[in-house]
Motif scaffolding. Structure first.
Motif, short mmCIF file in Angstrom:
data_model
loop_
_atom_site.label_atom_id
_atom_site.label_comp_id
_atom_site.label_asym_id
_atom_site.label_seq_id
_atom_site.Cartn_x
_atom_site.Cartn_y
_atom_site.Cartn_z
N HIS A 93 11.41 -18.04 75.35
CA HIS A 93 12.23 -17.42 76.40
C HIS A 93 12.24 -15.89 76.24
O HIS A 93 12.57 -15.38 75.17
N LYS A 94 11.86 -15.18 77.30
CA LYS A 94 11.93 -13.72 77.24
C LYS A 94 13.38 -13.32 76.97
O LYS A 94 14.28 -13.93 77.51
N PRO A 95 13.60 -12.39 76.09
CA PRO A 95 12.71 -11.30 75.68
C PRO A 95 11.75 -11.61 74.53
O PRO A 95 11.08 -10.70 74.04
N SER A 96 11.66 -12.83 74.12
CA SER A 96 10.68 -13.17 73.09
C SER A 96 9.28 -12.81 73.59
O SER A 96 8.96 -13.05 74.76
N PRO A 97 8.44 -12.28 72.71
CA PRO A 97 7.07 -11.95 73.12
C PRO A 97 6.10 -13.14 73.03
O PRO A 97 4.91 -12.97 73.25
N GLU A 98 6.60 -14.33 72.74
CA GLU A 98 5.71 -15.46 72.46
C GLU A 98 4.69 -15.74 73.57
O GLU A 98 3.51 -15.98 73.28
N MET A 99 5.10 -15.71 74.83
CA MET A 99 4.14 -15.99 75.90
C MET A 99 3.03 -14.94 75.92
O MET A 99 1.85 -15.27 76.11
N LEU A 100 3.39 -13.68 75.68
CA LEU A 100 2.40 -12.60 75.66
C LEU A 100 1.47 -12.73 74.46
O LEU A 100 0.26 -12.54 74.58
N LEU A 101 2.03 -13.08 73.32
CA LEU A 101 1.23 -13.23 72.11
C LEU A 101 0.27 -14.42 72.23
O LEU A 101 -0.90 -14.34 71.83
N THR A 102 0.77 -15.51 72.80
CA THR A 102 -0.07 -16.70 72.99
C THR A 102 -1.25 -16.38 73.91
O THR A 102 -2.40 -16.71 73.61
#
Length: 175
Positions: A93-102
């Motif tokens: 969930h944003k603000p986590s960068p996980e989607m961008l990093l993935t």
């Protein structure tokens, strides 16, 4: 500038259409200028990735497939969606960068050459934490991100603050 851009990560609600709230597929409308902005990116061979928080999915209000189909129909190469509510303590969930990093790992992107375009403080913070550049658009919740919520991302400065997505795209292509 555009020659160095490996990918654009663009938020959905308030950035390409709708407003600051969530509008489900079928009722969602692109801003009049958004289609032109997305087509400009494609014309310059800049890969487009959508990334969005959509907590209504986990509540059973809409399906992940409906969001993916809609965003792919707008011309995005890939869609990254967090289907969880902020209270579910997921890692995406944003603000986590996980989607961008993935996405950057999947597509072997140099994060320094990727740009996030969004209207919320959480988009800016995700970009910062992923080591990406960002453009804040004033549509949707953009004015709130600059005012009421600026303290949440005070240590990060967007590369540009745009009137809207088309202004952001023109700025990127002409910088």
């Amino acid at each position: 500038m555009y020659r160095n851009i490996e990918a654009l990560f663009i938020d959905r609600d308030g950035t390409i259409g709708g407003d600051a709230s969530v509008t489900y597929p079928g009722a969602f409308k692109l801003y009049p200028f958004a289609k032109e902005a997305l087509e400009l990116a494609k014309r310059y061979n800049i890969p487009l990735f959508a990334f969005s928080n959509q907590p209504g999915i986990s509540k059973g209000e809409c399906t992940l497939q409906a969001f993916e189909d809609e965003l792919l129909s707008f011309g995005f190469r890939e869609v990254y969606i967090c289907p969880h509510s902020h209270t579910e303590n997921c890692s995406c969930h944003k603000p986590s960068p996980e989607m961008l990093l993935t996405a950057s790992q999947t597509y072997q992107l140099n994060r320094k050459n990727c740009v996030v375009i969004g209207d919320r403080w959480s988009d800016m913070l995700a970009a910062s934490q992923a080591g990406m550049q960002a453009i804040l658009v004033k549509t949707g919740a953009g004015e709130e991100a600059l005012g009421k919520y600026r303290h949440k991302w005070i240590d990060f400065e967007p590369m540009y603050t745009a009137k809207n997505l088309l202004d952001a795209m023109n700025w990127l292509l002409n910088k």
